[in-house]
Design a protein around this motif. Structure first.
Motif, PDB file in Angstrom:
ATOM      1  N   VAL A 195      -3.485  -6.750 -11.748  1.00  6.55           N
ATOM      2  CA  VAL A 195      -4.486  -7.056 -10.713  1.00  6.55           C
ATOM      3  C   VAL A 195      -3.867  -7.897  -9.606  1.00  6.55           C
ATOM      4  CG1 VAL A 195      -6.600  -8.358 -10.215  1.00  6.55           C
ATOM      5  CG2 VAL A 195      -6.508  -6.834 -12.201  1.00  6.55           C
ATOM      6  N   LYS A 196      -3.102  -8.918  -9.988  1.00 11.19           N
ATOM      7  CA  LYS A 196      -2.494  -9.801  -8.986  1.00 11.19           C
ATOM      8  C   LYS A 196      -1.416  -9.091  -8.175  1.00 11.19           C
ATOM      9  CE  LYS A 196      -3.437 -14.115 -11.446  1.00 11.19           C
ATOM     10  NZ  LYS A 196      -2.869 -15.280 -12.169  1.00 11.19           N
ATOM     11  N   ILE A 197      -0.614  -8.264  -8.846  1.00 19.22           N
ATOM     12  CA  ILE A 197       0.464  -7.563  -8.148  1.00 19.22           C
ATOM     13  C   ILE A 197      -0.099  -6.558  -7.153  1.00 19.22           C
ATOM     14  CG2 ILE A 197       2.380  -5.933  -8.440  1.00 19.22           C
ATOM     15  CD1 ILE A 197       2.909  -7.307 -11.175  1.00 19.22           C
ATOM     16  N   VAL A 198      -1.041  -5.740  -7.605  1.00 22.81           N
ATOM     17  CA  VAL A 198      -1.626  -4.722  -6.730  1.00 22.81           C
ATOM     18  C   VAL A 198      -2.422  -5.370  -5.604  1.00 22.81           C
ATOM     19  CG1 VAL A 198      -3.264  -2.801  -6.611  1.00 22.81           C
ATOM     20  CG2 VAL A 198      -1.668  -2.959  -8.533  1.00 22.81           C
ATOM     21  N   SER A 199      -3.117  -6.467  -5.911  1.00 21.75           N
ATOM     22  CA  SER A 199      -3.898  -7.157  -4.875  1.00 21.75           C
ATOM     23  C   SER A 199      -2.996  -7.773  -3.815  1.00 21.75           C
ATOM     24  CB  SER A 199      -4.767  -8.251  -5.506  1.00 21.75           C
ATOM     25  OG  SER A 199      -5.702  -7.698  -6.394  1.00 21.75           O
ATOM     26  N   SER A 200      -1.805  -8.212  -4.232  1.00 20.28           N
ATOM     27  CA  SER A 200      -0.895  -8.817  -3.258  1.00 20.28           C
ATOM     28  C   SER A 200      -0.286  -7.771  -2.340  1.00 20.28           C
ATOM     29  CB  SER A 200       0.223  -9.593  -3.965  1.00 20.28           C
ATOM     30  OG  SER A 200       1.173  -8.717  -4.547  1.00 20.28           O
ATOM     31  N   GLU A 201      -0.173  -6.520  -2.830  1.00 20.06           N
ATOM     32  CA  GLU A 201       0.354  -5.424  -2.016  1.00 20.06           C
ATOM     33  C   GLU A 201      -0.306  -4.109  -2.446  1.00 20.06           C
ATOM     34  OE1 GLU A 201       1.204  -3.252   0.382  1.00 20.06           O
ATOM     35  OE2 GLU A 201       2.319  -5.059   0.888  1.00 20.06           O
ATOM     36  N   PRO A 202      -1.521  -3.836  -1.942  1.00 19.42           N
ATOM     37  CA  PRO A 202      -2.266  -2.629  -2.348  1.00 19.42           C
ATOM     38  C   PRO A 202      -1.548  -1.315  -2.079  1.00 19.42           C
ATOM     39  CG  PRO A 202      -3.718  -4.185  -1.240  1.00 19.42           C
ATOM     40  CD  PRO A 202      -2.318  -4.700  -1.062  1.00 19.42           C
ATOM     41  N   ARG A 203      -0.614  -1.318  -1.128  1.00 18.26           N
ATOM     42  CA  ARG A 203       0.084  -0.071  -0.818  1.00 18.26           C
ATOM     43  C   ARG A 203       0.983   0.389  -1.962  1.00 18.26           C
ATOM     44  NH1 ARG A 203       1.671  -2.055   5.163  1.00 18.26           N
ATOM     45  NH2 ARG A 203       1.573  -4.011   4.000  1.00 18.26           N
ATOM     46  N   ILE A 204       1.112  -0.448  -2.997  1.00 18.08           N
ATOM     47  CA  ILE A 204       1.816  -0.036  -4.210  1.00 18.08           C
ATOM     48  C   ILE A 204       1.177   1.233  -4.773  1.00 18.08           C
ATOM     49  CG2 ILE A 204       2.110  -0.641  -6.656  1.00 18.08           C
ATOM     50  CD1 ILE A 204       2.567  -3.520  -5.765  1.00 18.08           C
ATOM     51  N   LEU A 205      -0.136   1.334  -4.632  1.00 14.75           N
ATOM     52  CA  LEU A 205      -0.874   2.473  -5.188  1.00 14.75           C
ATOM     53  C   LEU A 205      -0.563   3.775  -4.466  1.00 14.75           C
ATOM     54  CD1 LEU A 205      -4.364   0.840  -5.850  1.00 14.75           C
ATOM     55  CD2 LEU A 205      -2.530   1.282  -7.486  1.00 14.75           C
ATOM     56  N   THR A 206       0.111   3.701  -3.337  1.00  8.85           N
ATOM     57  CA  THR A 206       0.478   4.921  -2.601  1.00  8.85           C
ATOM     58  C   THR A 206       1.962   5.247  -2.771  1.00  8.85           C
ATOM     59  OG1 THR A 206       1.050   3.771  -0.518  1.00  8.85           O
ATOM     60  CG2 THR A 206      -1.266   4.322  -0.874  1.00  8.85           C
ATOM     61  N   ARG A 207       2.673   4.441  -3.565  1.00  4.10           N
ATOM     62  CA  ARG A 207       4.114   4.646  -3.749  1.00  4.10           C
ATOM     63  C   ARG A 207       4.408   5.525  -4.959  1.00  4.10           C
ATOM     64  NH1 ARG A 207       3.783   2.824   0.685  1.00  4.10           N
ATOM     65  NH2 ARG A 207       5.023   1.173   1.611  1.00  4.10           N
ATOM     66  N   SER A 208       5.573   6.138  -4.942  1.00  2.00           N
ATOM     67  CA  SER A 208       6.009   6.976  -6.061  1.00  2.00           C
ATOM     68  C   SER A 208       6.577   6.104  -7.180  1.00  2.00           C
ATOM     69  CB  SER A 208       7.075   7.962  -5.585  1.00  2.00           C
ATOM     70  OG  SER A 208       7.755   8.532  -6.676  1.00  2.00           O
ATOM     71  N   VAL A 209       6.156   6.371  -8.402  1.00  2.00           N
ATOM     72  CA  VAL A 209       6.666   5.627  -9.554  1.00  2.00           C
ATOM     73  C   VAL A 209       8.150   5.906  -9.761  1.00  2.00           C
ATOM     74  CG1 VAL A 209       6.584   5.427 -12.070  1.00  2.00           C
ATOM     75  CG2 VAL A 209       4.462   5.434 -10.756  1.00  2.00           C
ATOM     76  N   GLY A 250     -10.356  -4.606 -13.905  1.00  2.00           N
ATOM     77  CA  GLY A 250     -10.371  -6.049 -13.644  1.00  2.00           C
ATOM     78  C   GLY A 250     -10.403  -6.463 -12.187  1.00  2.00           C
ATOM     79  N   PHE A 251     -10.508  -5.516 -11.272  1.00  2.00           N
ATOM     80  CA  PHE A 251     -10.541  -5.850  -9.856  1.00  2.00           C
ATOM     81  C   PHE A 251     -11.960  -6.233  -9.434  1.00  2.00           C
ATOM     82  CE2 PHE A 251      -6.775  -3.332 -10.354  1.00  2.00           C
ATOM     83  CZ  PHE A 251      -5.863  -3.862  -9.454  1.00  2.00           C
ATOM     84  N   SER A 252     -12.063  -7.368  -8.745  1.00  2.00           N
ATOM     85  CA  SER A 252     -13.354  -7.829  -8.257  1.00  2.00           C
ATOM     86  C   SER A 252     -13.740  -7.095  -6.973  1.00  2.00           C
ATOM     87  CB  SER A 252     -13.301  -9.337  -7.966  1.00  2.00           C
ATOM     88  OG  SER A 252     -12.403  -9.592  -6.881  1.00  2.00           O
ATOM     89  N   THR A 276     -14.068  -8.425  -4.126  1.00  2.00           N
ATOM     90  CA  THR A 276     -13.156  -8.942  -3.093  1.00  2.00           C
ATOM     91  C   THR A 276     -11.819  -8.220  -3.148  1.00  2.00           C
ATOM     92  OG1 THR A 276     -14.189 -11.132  -3.207  1.00  2.00           O
ATOM     93  CG2 THR A 276     -12.008 -11.000  -2.189  1.00  2.00           C
ATOM     94  N   HIS A 277     -11.324  -8.008  -4.368  1.00  5.43           N
ATOM     95  CA  HIS A 277     -10.069  -7.258  -4.534  1.00  5.43           C
ATOM     96  C   HIS A 277     -10.200  -5.851  -3.963  1.00  5.43           C
ATOM     97  CE1 HIS A 277      -8.987  -9.956  -8.195  1.00  5.43           C
ATOM     98  NE2 HIS A 277      -8.326 -10.358  -7.138  1.00  5.43           N
ATOM     99  N   LEU A 278     -11.317  -5.196  -4.267  1.00  3.11           N
ATOM    100  CA  LEU A 278     -11.507  -3.820  -3.814  1.00  3.11           C
ATOM    101  C   LEU A 278     -11.509  -3.731  -2.296  1.00  3.11           C
ATOM    102  CD1 LEU A 278     -14.193  -2.394  -6.278  1.00  3.11           C
ATOM    103  CD2 LEU A 278     -11.726  -2.068  -6.305  1.00  3.11           C
ATOM    104  N   GLU A 279     -12.177  -4.667  -1.653  1.00  2.00           N
ATOM    105  CA  GLU A 279     -12.215  -4.649  -0.178  1.00  2.00           C
ATOM    106  C   GLU A 279     -10.812  -4.863   0.378  1.00  2.00           C
ATOM    107  OE1 GLU A 279     -15.171  -5.963   2.233  1.00  2.00           O
ATOM    108  OE2 GLU A 279     -16.814  -5.772   0.807  1.00  2.00           O
ATOM    109  N   ARG A 280     -10.063  -5.742  -0.241  1.00  2.00           N
ATOM    110  CA  ARG A 280      -8.693  -5.990   0.214  1.00  2.00           C
ATOM    111  C   ARG A 280      -7.830  -4.737   0.044  1.00  2.00           C
ATOM    112  NH1 ARG A 280      -5.005 -10.149   0.959  1.00  2.00           N
ATOM    113  NH2 ARG A 280      -2.902  -9.777   0.169  1.00  2.00           N
ATOM    114  N   ILE A 281      -7.973  -4.085  -1.088  1.00  2.00           N
ATOM    115  CA  ILE A 281      -7.186  -2.878  -1.353  1.00  2.00           C
ATOM    116  C   ILE A 281      -7.513  -1.788  -0.350  1.00  2.00           C
ATOM    117  CG2 ILE A 281      -6.902  -0.957  -2.985  1.00  2.00           C
ATOM    118  CD1 ILE A 281      -7.201  -3.030  -5.243  1.00  2.00           C
ATOM    119  N   ILE A 282      -8.805  -1.542  -0.146  1.00  2.00           N
ATOM    120  CA  ILE A 282      -9.225  -0.447   0.732  1.00  2.00           C
ATOM    121  C   ILE A 282      -8.864  -0.734   2.192  1.00  2.00           C
ATOM    122  CG2 ILE A 282     -11.191   0.902   1.551  1.00  2.00           C
ATOM    123  CD1 ILE A 282     -10.226   1.321  -1.391  1.00  2.00           C
ATOM    124  N   LYS A 283      -8.913  -1.993   2.594  1.00  2.00           N
ATOM    125  CA  LYS A 283      -8.549  -2.339   3.975  1.00  2.00           C
ATOM    126  C   LYS A 283      -7.067  -2.122   4.225  1.00  2.00           C
ATOM    127  CE  LYS A 283     -10.394  -6.496   4.584  1.00  2.00           C
ATOM    128  NZ  LYS A 283     -10.791  -7.750   5.281  1.00  2.00           N
TER     129      LYS A 283
END
Length: 301
Positions: A129-143, A86-88, A90-97
């Motif tokens: 989508v909204k949570i990860v987009s607001s803070e993409p570094r979540i994807l680098t954190r340990s669950v 569901g990431f657009s 725009t979302h992808l660019e924000r995440i990667i940046k």
């Protein structure tokens, strides 16, 4: 060294049967060198622009952190998975940046488990989508060590309804970067000890979560200052006053006092205004002047 040893062994073996020298050894060695040669790295900037049509600005920023990709096919899988989730664009660019490390992550071991974690907690696809987009570094954190404990802590404050947790995180995903049990909870306990109700604290947490992330010693000092200004702890203005004081440096506070004095206010008048409308002191000088008539009215109430 192991590769060299294998090559020597194969060559020695071939000498024992010279009739096959031009067949077996060369073909085996060729396959060996091909299979053991490293993949050719690809420049991140070229990859993002040519392969995924990212903007030059994003590609340039990301390449300053991650210059090359060793497994572009794996990165393709990650970006495809995010799009399917569901990431657009725009979302992808924000995440990667904001989290370039995602490009080199492992989809199965690192990215997908985080999505399953949120789904198992009851978060919808749009919530994620909204949570990860607001803070993409979540994807680098340990669950287990970071995301899980922080969400459970937030849930303990807001209540058992995950909708309330989602509501906060959709705008403030950055909270998951912190150990909330060590940062937020001591501050909430301090405020409760001052007589501030849990419901009032929760209301403020929805709107101003950063106010609960200051060092506890600093909040304690601000509580003391608000007490000295004569605001009743039972008043709803007490927590608002703490917020105001927390957001103003001592130097800026002195400048605000000078501004009010230049408008003809005595020190007691200034404190009277602060007790009634502490949020006025957070405003800029220009905005304070536009509120002049309200301030004058407060002075005489």
């Amino acid at each position: 060294m192991r590769t060299i040893y294998i090559c020597k062994s194969l060559f020695s073996l071939s000498l024992k049967n010279s009739s096959h020298l031009n067949k077996t050894p060369i073909s085996l060695l060729s396959l060996l060198f091909i299979s053991s040669s490293p993949e050719t790295p690809i420049a991140v900037a070229d990859y993002l622009i040519d392969r995924h049509k990212f903007s030059p600005e994003t590609a340039s920023k990301v390449s300053s952190v991650v210059k090359y990709l060793k497994r572009p096919e794996e990165t393709d899988s990650i970006l495809s998975f995010l799009q399917e989730s569901g990431f657009s664009d725009t979302h992808l660019e924000r995440i990667i940046k904001r989290a370039p490390q995602v490009l080199s992550a492992n989809l199965e071991c690192s990215i997908k488990p985080k999505f399953k974690f949120f789904q198992d907690l009851g978060f919808s696809s749009s919530d994620i989508v909204k949570i990860v987009s607001s803070e993409p570094r979540i994807l680098t954190r340990s669950v287990d060590n970071q995301l899980g404990p922080s969400i459970l802590t937030l849930k303990s404050v807001l209540g058992s309804n995950m909708d309330d947790v989602s509501r906060v995180l959709k705008k403030n995903g950055w909270l998951l970067r912190y150990d909330l049990a060590k940062t937020m909870i001591p501050n909430i306990e301090l405020l409760k000890s001052c007589g501030i109700s849990s419901s009032h604290i929760t209301q403020c947490l929805y709107i101003f979560p950063r106010d609960f992330m200051h060092k506890t010693m600093r909040i304690s000092e601000n509580v003391k200052r608000v007490d000295e200004m004569g605001i009743d702890r039972k008043s709803k203005m007490f927590l608002i006053a703490i917020r105001a004081i927390s957001s103003i440096s001592k130097d800026n506070w002195e400048l605000k006092l000078e501004l009010f004095k230049s408008l003809g206010f005595l020190e007691d008048d200034i404190l009277s205004v602060f007790r009634r409308q502490p949020q006025l002191f957070v405003l800029s000088e220009r905005k304070i002047l536009t509120q002049y008539f309200l301030i004058v009215l407060l002075k005489h109430i």
